[in-house]
Design an enzyme around this catalytic site. Structure first.
Site, short mmCIF file in Angstrom:
data_model
loop_
_atom_site.label_atom_id
_atom_site.label_comp_id
_atom_site.label_asym_id
_atom_site.label_seq_id
_atom_site.Cartn_x
_atom_site.Cartn_y
_atom_site.Cartn_z
N ASP A 1 23.52 89.72 -50.91
CA ASP A 1 23.52 89.73 -52.38
C ASP A 1 24.26 90.95 -52.91
O ASP A 1 24.48 91.07 -54.13
CB ASP A 1 22.10 89.62 -52.95
CG ASP A 1 21.20 90.75 -52.50
OD1 ASP A 1 21.62 91.58 -51.69
OD2 ASP A 1 20.04 90.78 -52.98
N SER A 2 24.70 91.84 -52.01
CA SER A 2 25.61 92.92 -52.40
C SER A 2 26.88 92.35 -53.01
O SER A 2 27.63 93.06 -53.68
CB SER A 2 25.94 93.80 -51.19
OG SER A 2 26.38 93.02 -50.10
N ASP B 1 21.67 85.64 -48.17
CA ASP B 1 20.58 86.33 -48.87
C ASP B 1 19.97 85.46 -49.95
O ASP B 1 20.69 84.80 -50.71
CB ASP B 1 21.13 87.59 -49.57
CG ASP B 1 20.87 88.85 -48.77
OD1 ASP B 1 20.09 88.83 -47.80
OD2 ASP B 1 21.47 89.89 -49.13
N LYS C 1 17.86 85.31 -45.72
CA LYS C 1 17.27 86.65 -45.62
C LYS C 1 16.53 86.98 -46.91
O LYS C 1 17.03 86.69 -48.00
CB LYS C 1 18.35 87.70 -45.33
CG LYS C 1 17.81 89.12 -45.28
CD LYS C 1 18.78 90.11 -44.66
CE LYS C 1 19.86 90.61 -45.59
NZ LYS C 1 19.34 91.32 -46.79
N GLU D 1 14.01 90.16 -48.87
CA GLU D 1 13.63 91.57 -48.83
C GLU D 1 12.12 91.75 -49.00
O GLU D 1 11.53 91.21 -49.94
CB GLU D 1 14.34 92.34 -49.96
CG GLU D 1 15.82 92.47 -49.73
CD GLU D 1 16.51 93.34 -50.78
OE1 GLU D 1 15.82 94.02 -51.57
OE2 GLU D 1 17.76 93.34 -50.79
N GLU E 1 16.87 99.05 -43.54
CA GLU E 1 17.88 99.75 -44.36
C GLU E 1 17.35 101.11 -44.83
O GLU E 1 16.16 101.24 -45.18
CB GLU E 1 18.26 98.89 -45.58
CG GLU E 1 19.29 99.60 -46.47
CD GLU E 1 19.98 98.71 -47.49
OE1 GLU E 1 19.71 97.48 -47.52
OE2 GLU E 1 20.79 99.26 -48.27
#
Ligand code: KIV
Length: 278
Positions: free
Chosen positions: A51-52, A90, A120, A122, A189
């Site tokens: 999602d970056s 993501d 993925k 978080e 991270e």
């Protein structure tokens, strides 16, 4: 919409990556587009449609700008451009935190519309139920613990994790929760090195580090950082393997000079009245 990407048959599977725990390091880079996926696919084990993308390609100030439509469109492009690497997409902020049902529905949409190999999410303990439900629906999940970019507003900035004993204990609990929920691997991270290394020792699924530890079972970088395309601040944990910023700027300047002086297009770029090749 069905995926028109190459069949997944020849791809590295999440199960194959799980089996790499403690063995050959897992090589992972982000990819958001078809050409970058094509260039990276022969070299990496895992392509992460992070999602970056909201920041790197769309200019948002943080990853909270990512949407389901955005992740699906970039996931489709990366699947079309790859045939070997495991592709993980993501889940954007807002698509999984509130309810288990919404988490499963959004994960199913990403899988159905992109044909990717896994999603993925978080978080650790806080979203273990969502991970377990997505896995129970037959969808492989990669976890993400430590510094969580989707929590940047809640936390008031990007804060390195694991500096206090209490926080290190919370990270061990997060790692165990992600493992127990059935994830096939977990990104760590922005976490102090000894804690990232200790998490890697304590759990049986591969850890993939970014700003974490060389002891992790694999490493991931944002490709634009790694190839020197990032125009703003380059984070400490990044190693630049090329300096494409300079190459792009030099090419643009040379093109502008040629256009302004009428040196481009040259005779070799023009079509004549007789039949010639395009
Ligand atoms: O969105 C992303 O690029 C990521 C990596 C930094 C792990 O989640």
């Amino acid at each position: 919409m069905a995926s028109d990407a190459p069949a997944a048959a020849g791809r590295i599977t999440p199960a194959a990556l799980l089996a790499r725990k403690g063995k050959e390091p897992i090589v992972c880079l982000t990819a958001y587009t078809y050409p970058i996926a094509r260039l990276l696919d022969p070299h990496v084990d895992l392509l992460l449609v992070g999602d970056s993308v909201a920041m790197v390609l769309h200019g948002h100030p943080n990853t909270l700008g990512a949407t389901m439509d955005m992740m699906v469109a970039h996931g489709q492009a990366v699947m079309r451009g790859s045939s070997r690497a495991c592709v993980v997409v993501d889940m954007p902020a807002g698509s999984y935190e509130d309810t288990v049902e919404n988490a499963v529905a959004c994960a199913q949409r990403i899988m159905r519309e992109t044909g990717c190999d896994a999603v993925k999410l978080e978080g650790g303990v806080a979203i273990a139920a969502q991970i377990a439900a997505i896995v129970a629906a037959g969808i492989p999940v990669m976890g993400h613990i430590g510094l969580l970019p989707q929590s940047v507003e809640k936390e008031g900035g990007y804060k390195i994790k694991g500096r206090s004993e209490a926080n290190a204990e919370a990270l061990y609990a997060d790692a165990r929760a992600v493992e127990a929920a059935g994830a096939f691997s977990v990104v760590i991270e922005g976490t102090v090195e000894p804690v990232a290394a200790e998490i890697t020792r304590r759990i049986t699924i591969p850890t993939v580090g970014i700003g974490a530890s060389p002891a992790c079972d694999g490493q991931v970088l944002v490709t634009d950082d790694a190839i020197g395309l990032t125009v703003d601040r380059v984070p400490k944990f990044v190693k630049e393997y090329a300096h494409l910023r300079d190459i792009v700027a030099d090419a643009a300047a040379a093109y502008a000079k040629d256009v302004r002086s009428r040196a481009f297009p040259g005779p070799e770029h023009l079509f004549s009245l007789t039949k010639d090749k395009a």
